[in-house]
Design a protein around this motif. Structure first.
Motif, PDB file in Angstrom:
ATOM      1  N   ILE A  76       0.836  -1.203   0.000  1.00 45.73           N
ATOM      2  CA  ILE A  76       0.000   0.000   0.000  1.00 45.73           C
ATOM      3  C   ILE A  76       0.871   1.253   0.000  1.00 45.73           C
ATOM      4  O   ILE A  76       0.623   2.209  -0.746  1.00 45.73           O
ATOM      5  CB  ILE A  76      -0.953  -0.014   1.205  1.00 45.73           C
ATOM      6  CG1 ILE A  76      -1.990  -1.132   1.043  1.00 45.73           C
ATOM      7  CG2 ILE A  76      -1.654   1.338   1.360  1.00 45.73           C
ATOM      8  CD1 ILE A  76      -2.902  -1.303   2.241  1.00 45.73           C
ATOM      9  N   GLN A  98      -4.900   0.049  -6.871  1.00 43.80           N
ATOM     10  CA  GLN A  98      -5.328  -1.196  -6.229  1.00 43.80           C
ATOM     11  C   GLN A  98      -4.543  -2.400  -6.763  1.00 43.80           C
ATOM     12  O   GLN A  98      -4.381  -3.406  -6.067  1.00 43.80           O
ATOM     13  CB  GLN A  98      -6.819  -1.411  -6.445  1.00 43.80           C
ATOM     14  CG  GLN A  98      -7.245  -1.445  -7.895  1.00 43.80           C
ATOM     15  CD  GLN A  98      -8.733  -1.650  -8.084  1.00 43.80           C
ATOM     16  OE1 GLN A  98      -9.341  -2.491  -7.450  1.00 43.80           O
ATOM     17  NE2 GLN A  98      -9.330  -0.864  -8.980  1.00 43.80           N
ATOM     18  N   ARG A 102      -3.829  -5.436  -4.237  1.00 40.56           N
ATOM     19  CA  ARG A 102      -4.914  -6.419  -4.229  1.00 40.56           C
ATOM     20  C   ARG A 102      -4.471  -7.703  -4.932  1.00 40.56           C
ATOM     21  O   ARG A 102      -3.639  -7.663  -5.834  1.00 40.56           O
ATOM     22  CB  ARG A 102      -6.168  -5.859  -4.911  1.00 40.56           C
ATOM     23  CG  ARG A 102      -6.891  -4.809  -4.087  1.00 40.56           C
ATOM     24  CD  ARG A 102      -8.196  -4.413  -4.737  1.00 40.56           C
ATOM     25  NE  ARG A 102      -9.186  -5.484  -4.611  1.00 40.56           N
ATOM     26  CZ  ARG A 102     -10.273  -5.560  -5.367  1.00 40.56           C
ATOM     27  NH1 ARG A 102     -10.489  -4.674  -6.327  1.00 40.56           N
ATOM     28  NH2 ARG A 102     -11.132  -6.546  -5.190  1.00 40.56           N
ATOM     29  N   LEU A 135      -7.437  -4.193   2.427  1.00 44.74           N
ATOM     30  CA  LEU A 135      -7.169  -3.971   1.012  1.00 44.74           C
ATOM     31  C   LEU A 135      -8.326  -3.288   0.312  1.00 44.74           C
ATOM     32  O   LEU A 135      -8.119  -2.444  -0.575  1.00 44.74           O
ATOM     33  CB  LEU A 135      -6.864  -5.311   0.329  1.00 44.74           C
ATOM     34  CG  LEU A 135      -5.563  -5.994   0.759  1.00 44.74           C
ATOM     35  CD1 LEU A 135      -5.438  -7.357   0.109  1.00 44.74           C
ATOM     36  CD2 LEU A 135      -4.354  -5.133   0.430  1.00 44.74           C
ATOM     37  N   ASN A 136      -9.541  -3.640   0.688  1.00 46.71           N
ATOM     38  CA  ASN A 136     -10.686  -3.010   0.046  1.00 46.71           C
ATOM     39  C   ASN A 136     -10.838  -1.547   0.439  1.00 46.71           C
ATOM     40  O   ASN A 136     -11.238  -0.727  -0.380  1.00 46.71           O
ATOM     41  CB  ASN A 136     -11.956  -3.795   0.353  1.00 46.71           C
ATOM     42  CG  ASN A 136     -12.126  -5.002  -0.558  1.00 46.71           C
ATOM     43  OD1 ASN A 136     -12.607  -4.901  -1.670  1.00 46.71           O
ATOM     44  ND2 ASN A 136     -11.673  -6.151  -0.095  1.00 46.71           N
ATOM     45  N   ALA A 139      -8.305   0.213  -1.637  1.00 45.66           N
ATOM     46  CA  ALA A 139      -8.656   0.246  -3.054  1.00 45.66           C
ATOM     47  C   ALA A 139      -9.801   1.205  -3.338  1.00 45.66           C
ATOM     48  O   ALA A 139      -9.804   1.917  -4.358  1.00 45.66           O
ATOM     49  CB  ALA A 139      -9.029  -1.168  -3.524  1.00 45.66           C
ATOM     50  N   SER A 268     -10.552  -6.141  -9.867  1.00 43.19           N
ATOM     51  CA  SER A 268     -10.172  -4.725  -9.865  1.00 43.19           C
ATOM     52  C   SER A 268     -10.854  -3.984 -11.011  1.00 43.19           C
ATOM     53  O   SER A 268     -11.227  -2.813 -10.874  1.00 43.19           O
ATOM     54  CB  SER A 268      -8.649  -4.586  -9.994  1.00 43.19           C
ATOM     55  OG  SER A 268      -7.993  -5.203  -8.928  1.00 43.19           O
TER      56      SER A 268
END
Length: 305
Positions: A76, A98, A102, A135-136, A139, A268
């Motif tokens: 990230i 992302q 991801r 992660l979401n 993103a 994605s």
């Protein structure tokens, strides 16, 4: 050679999916609807069912999650560093960042089961349980800012986050599903692995982006190189280094490195398109990541084994 032999069935399914898509037997609409069914129904069922039945207190769970979170933090941080360092087009950055962190969950679970059986699958699900919400958020946030969309609303309706939280809640509460219901959810989840790999292959886009703007192309190339290097070099190297430094058990190390070396998530593209981002650019990013992973995966898996 052993690693490539183990990888072959899953890579073959990806290739078959791409060949089926290129053959035109089923149109693009079929594959888009299949991807939605996997993303919104089959894969959440697998995630929920596996987390619900997993012993979250097992010896390898905490080390695997800890190493994975360390790799995610690097992914990230380096992904978002592209904005000040490369000065890309804002929409391309918001859509594509992302892909720096991801992961393709279909390939992860299929390989975890192939390499380590049910223990590997269960540990991968636990790792995903800790990773997916973080992660979401990372993103969705830049896309929500760019599209002036509500971050909380986007997260609240994300099926992977909902399935993860439901599985964790049920696990902590000691929930045991009646056999007919558990078997039904289990069969839905099992269907996601093969179908997910076929859909990942169908999602490969080998054609170039239709943009003719020179600045846009230059920005896209810089971001593609940066995000792919972060995803397939920096993240797995971090996972392997942390595993070695802290003496992580072999299975936990293998799953953590496997997670970190996954190509970018094929979903994605769905997220970027649904939130008004640059969908074609993300489709190209995912394809490059998938093709590069054909080289990176055997390398990192070999080191972790």
């Amino acid at each position: 050679m052993e690693t490539l032999t183990l990888l072959f069935p899953d890579l073959a399914l990806i290739a078959i999916g791409h060949l089926l898509f290129r053959s035109g037997i089923w149109g693009r609409g079929f594959w888009q609807e299949l991807e939605k069914m996997i993303y919104f129904l089959l894969f959440p069922a697998l995630l929920f069912n596996t987390i619900l039945r997993t012993n979250l207190g097992s010896a390898g769970a905490l080390p695997a999650v800890s190493v994975t979170l360390g790799a995610i933090a690097i992914g990230i941080a380096l992904g978002f560093a592209a904005r000040p360092l490369l000065r890309p087009l804002p929409l391309q950055f918001a859509s594509g960042v992302q892909c720096a962190f991801r992961f393709n969950s279909y390939i992860l679970l299929a390989l975890a089961q192939r390499f380590a059986g049910e223990p590997g699958l269960a540990l991968a699900a636990v790792v995903m349980g800790g990773a997916v919400p973080i992660l979401n958020v990372a993103a969705v946030w830049p896309l929500a800012r760019t599209a002036n969309s509500g971050l909380a609303r986007e997260l609240a309706r994300n099926p992977l986050i909902l399935a993860t939280l439901a599985g964790l809640a049920g696990n902590f509460a000691g929930l045991s599903l009646p056999e007919p219901i558990g078997a039904t959810i289990g069969r839905l989840g099992s269907a996601s692995l093969a179908l997910g790999l076929l859909a990942a292959g169908a999602g490969l886009r080998l054609e170039r982006s239709p943009t003719s703007d020179g600045a846009a192309r230059a920005s896209a190339l810089r971001l593609t190189a940066w995000f792919t290097a972060v995803k397939l070099v920096a993240m797995p190297a971090t996972a392997l280094l942390l595993s070695s430094l802290f003496g992580v058990p072999p299975l936990a190390q293998q799953i953590a490195v496997l997670f970190a070396s996954m190509p970018a998530a094929s979903s994605s593209y769905i997220l970027a398109s649904r939130m008004g981002g640059d969908g074609p650019f993300v489709a190209m990013l995912v394809t490059v990541s998938m093709l590069a992973a054909l080289v990176a995966l055997p390398f990192w898996i070999g080191l972790s084994r």
